[in-house]
Design a protein around this motif. Structure first.
Motif, PDB file in Angstrom:
ATOM      1  N   VAL A  85       0.807  -1.104   0.013  1.00 22.52           N
ATOM      2  CA  VAL A  85       0.055  -0.016  -0.154  1.00 22.52           C
ATOM      3  C   VAL A  85       0.759   1.114  -0.043  1.00 22.52           C
ATOM      4  N   THR A  86       0.752   2.219  -0.737  1.00 22.29           N
ATOM      5  CA  THR A  86       1.184   3.447  -0.819  1.00 22.29           C
ATOM      6  C   THR A  86       0.219   4.688  -0.156  1.00 22.29           C
ATOM      7  N   LEU A  87       0.459   5.211   0.754  1.00 19.00           N
ATOM      8  CA  LEU A  87      -0.314   6.127   1.665  1.00 19.00           C
ATOM      9  C   LEU A  87       0.326   7.644   1.078  1.00 19.00           C
ATOM     10  N   VAL A  88      -0.605   8.495   0.568  1.00 17.84           N
ATOM     11  CA  VAL A  88      -0.183   9.730   0.101  1.00 17.84           C
ATOM     12  C   VAL A  88      -0.905  10.693   1.041  1.00 17.84           C
ATOM     13  N   ASP A  89      -0.133  11.708   1.598  1.00 15.20           N
ATOM     14  CA  ASP A  89      -0.993  12.745   2.312  1.00 15.20           C
ATOM     15  C   ASP A  89       0.208  13.997   2.424  1.00 15.20           C
ATOM     16  N   ARG A  90      -0.283  15.081   2.559  1.00 17.34           N
ATOM     17  CA  ARG A  90       0.698  16.162   2.679  1.00 17.34           C
ATOM     18  C   ARG A  90       1.247  16.069   4.105  1.00 17.34           C
ATOM     19  N   GLN A  91       0.530  15.616   5.261  1.00 17.05           N
ATOM     20  CA  GLN A  91       0.938  15.366   6.426  1.00 17.05           C
ATOM     21  C   GLN A  91       1.766  14.255   6.484  1.00 17.05           C
ATOM     22  N   ASP A  92       3.103  14.170   7.339  1.00 14.35           N
ATOM     23  CA  ASP A  92       3.890  13.023   7.665  1.00 14.35           C
ATOM     24  C   ASP A  92       3.518  12.417   8.897  1.00 14.35           C
ATOM     25  N   ILE A  93       2.390  11.671   9.058  1.00 11.16           N
ATOM     26  CA  ILE A  93       1.833  11.540  10.277  1.00 11.16           C
ATOM     27  C   ILE A  93       1.507   9.910  10.735  1.00 11.16           C
ATOM     28  N   VAL A  94       2.123   9.031   9.621  1.00 12.56           N
ATOM     29  CA  VAL A  94       2.109   7.609   9.929  1.00 12.56           C
ATOM     30  C   VAL A  94       3.107   7.062  11.078  1.00 12.56           C
ATOM     31  N   THR A  95       2.904   6.525  12.061  1.00 12.54           N
ATOM     32  CA  THR A  95       3.491   6.255  13.043  1.00 12.54           C
ATOM     33  C   THR A  95       4.508   4.813  12.957  1.00 12.54           C
ATOM     34  N   GLU A  96       5.492   4.874  13.556  1.00 13.02           N
ATOM     35  CA  GLU A  96       6.211   3.388  13.548  1.00 13.02           C
ATOM     36  C   GLU A  96       5.136   2.194  13.796  1.00 13.02           C
ATOM     37  N   HIS A  97       4.410   2.528  15.062  1.00 14.98           N
ATOM     38  CA  HIS A  97       3.417   1.400  15.394  1.00 14.98           C
ATOM     39  C   HIS A  97       2.473   1.064  14.223  1.00 14.98           C
ATOM     40  N   THR A  98       2.091   2.010  13.426  1.00 19.94           N
ATOM     41  CA  THR A  98       1.152   1.716  12.259  1.00 19.94           C
ATOM     42  C   THR A  98       1.874   0.996  11.115  1.00 19.94           C
ATOM     43  N   ARG A  99       3.073   1.510  10.944  1.00 19.68           N
ATOM     44  CA  ARG A  99       3.754   0.675   9.893  1.00 19.68           C
ATOM     45  C   ARG A  99       4.002  -0.650  10.257  1.00 19.68           C
ATOM     46  N   ARG A 100       4.473  -0.889  11.603  1.00 19.31           N
ATOM     47  CA  ARG A 100       4.532  -2.497  12.067  1.00 19.31           C
ATOM     48  C   ARG A 100       3.498  -3.217  11.867  1.00 19.31           C
ATOM     49  N   ALA A 101       2.185  -2.448  12.215  1.00 13.83           N
ATOM     50  CA  ALA A 101       1.169  -3.481  12.113  1.00 13.83           C
ATOM     51  C   ALA A 101       0.909  -4.083  10.746  1.00 13.83           C
TER      52      ALA A 101
END
Ligand code: SAM
Length: 237
Positions: A85-101
């Motif tokens: 999945v590629t998540l596009v947003d002008r804010q950079d707010i995806v946490t490490e926790h979410t990435r690991r999930a």
């Protein structure tokens, strides 16, 4: 009820990312997504769009902190393996926790911090199996939205969106958000989102009509307006 569409700035878009009211409001947004049954509705659209096939890649426009896509991944990972999945947003707010999930589900995640129009201009046509957007399209006025949808249509053979349904039920629901502890930012933005939401065939009318697209559009109870576009012939593989 025939409410004219009105787009106005949302407070969450203007607050600094780390502002406590923004942090609270992003937490509210997760709850609102659950109340609106957005993940359930979007899952249904994705499965319908792909017609039994497993996508290799998905792109979400305006993905925020990525937790909506994660909710989809949790529903879909048992049947769709190894999705990127590629998540596009002008804010950079995806946490490490979410990435690991995502990783724990066997899915890969990539984040792109960009304005959506810059991203769409730079993206390779046909670069993904499916594009989706959740509570994002309503941020844009008609002309920008037509450009955005035109850009999205170049990326894939399928596109799905779940947006606020511009209807009385949404206005009433938004006015009751104080009862579940939503803050002032969320309460303001929820009302603004319903007024900027969609009804009828408003998104179909803006979708490019130079291809053989099959379009479906309409409300999904209680508060959602859905749009699904599929190119006749389905996903190129
Ligand atoms: C209401 S949030 C929805 C986030 C996510 N889709 C969800 O359901 O949780 C809208 C998102 O759109 C993003 N956004 C608004 N305008 C944008 C633009 N021009 N380019 C990229 N992202 C944008 C905001 O940063 C925000 O994260």
């Amino acid at each position: 009820m025939n409410l004219p569409r009105r787009v106005e700035p949302e407070w969450l878009d203007e607050l600094p990312q780390a502002d406590p009211r923004a942090v609270w409001s992003r937490r509210d947004l997760k709850r609102i997504n659950r109340w609106m049954l957005q993940a359930r509705i979007m899952t249904r659209l994705l499965i319908a769009a792909l017609d039994g096939r497993t996508p290799r890649t998905l792109v979400e426009l305006g993905a925020g902190d990525g937790t909506f896509m994660l909710a989809l991944a949790r529903r879909l990972a048992p049947r769709w393996r190894d999705v990127k999945v590629t998540l596009v947003d002008r804010q950079d707010i995806v946490t490490e926790h979410t990435r690991r999930a995502f990783g724990d589900l066997g899915w890969q995640v990539e984040t792109i911090s960009a304005d959506i129009f810059d991203f769409l201009r730079g993206a390779t046509p046909g670069c993904t199996d499916m594009v989706l957007a959740n509570l994002f399209l309503h941020h844009f006025e008609r002309d920008s939205l037509a450009r955005l949808l035109g850009g999205a249509a170049r990326l894939a053979d399928a596109f799905a969106a779940c947006e606020p349904w511009r209807a009385g039920s949404g206005l009433i629901g938004s006015r009751l958000l104080w009862a579940i502890g939503c803050n002032d930012v969320t309460r303001h933005d929820a009302l603004a989102s319903v007024r900027a939401g969609f009804s009828g065939r408003e998104l179909s009318e803006l979708w490019p009509n130079d291809e053989d697209w099959r379009l479906q559009e309409g409300p999904a109870l209680p508060f959602t307006h859905c749009f699904l576009a599929r190119r006749a012939g389905g996903i190129a593989s």
